[in-house]
Design an enzyme around this catalytic site. Sequence first.
Site, PDB file in Angstrom:
ATOM      1  CB  CYS A  56      -0.991  -0.028   1.156  1.00 25.81           C
ATOM      2  SG  CYS A  56      -2.356   1.163   0.958  1.00 25.81           S
TER       3      CYS A  56
ATOM      4  CG  HIS B 186      -4.233  -3.489   2.235  1.00 28.07           C
ATOM      5  ND1 HIS B 186      -3.359  -3.121   3.227  1.00 28.07           N
ATOM      6  CD2 HIS B 186      -4.787  -2.337   1.778  1.00 28.07           C
ATOM      7  CE1 HIS B 186      -3.384  -1.805   3.377  1.00 28.07           C
ATOM      8  NE2 HIS B 186      -4.249  -1.310   2.508  1.00 28.07           N
TER       9      HIS B 186
ATOM     10  CD  GLU C 197      -2.406  -6.366   4.682  1.00 27.09           C
ATOM     11  OE1 GLU C 197      -2.685  -5.197   5.010  1.00 27.09           O
ATOM     12  OE2 GLU C 197      -1.772  -6.655   3.634  1.00 27.09           O
TER      13      GLU C 197
END
Length: 200
Positions: A79, A182, A184
């Site tokens: 990011c 992202h 994750e």
Amino acid sequence: MIAIVDYDVGNLQSVVNMFSRLGFAAQCTRDPDLIRSADRVVLPGNGSFDYCMRSLRNTGLVSVLEEFVDTGKSLLGICVGAQLLGRGSEEGTEAGLGWLDMDVIRFPTVTGLRVPHMGWNHVRIAKTTKLVTGFDESFRFYFVHSYFMSGVSPEDVLMVADYGEPFVAAVQHDNVAGVQFHPEKSHRFGMRLLRNFATA
């Protein structure tokens, strides 16, 4: 060991948790020696460009990260962490790390197009590297951003997505890579990318 750079920005624990689920040891740290000795480094980022850049400089870790990159070991920006890899951003006045030939600009104002760009988006692979091994045409990632990487050298564009118009979703130059999304938060698609990063 995978070092997650702790400079008071980003949801670091979610990145650690994802690597743990994949069976890789990861640790949040701002210890210069741990970062230097790591096998791989992740540079997260959340919030404004200037805040992230100042926070990183305040840790004194910029030179340590430069040393790490010079070893040829892999670094991944996530990011705003990916945006920091370039020269700078329209969002602020701070200079970026300058490791990649790119700038960061805001999405244009377009009727019916909300900014920030938030949610799932399909991504196209622009070049083949180990980081994108094993992806098919249906893969997608979770994005939350108002600014995107622009003016990227064509040979460094790794993935492209569309939001009103095509934009660079991921970059890679040698051992330095950055993803605007992202991983994750991107479930099995993010797990695949982080596994590739951990084993490339």
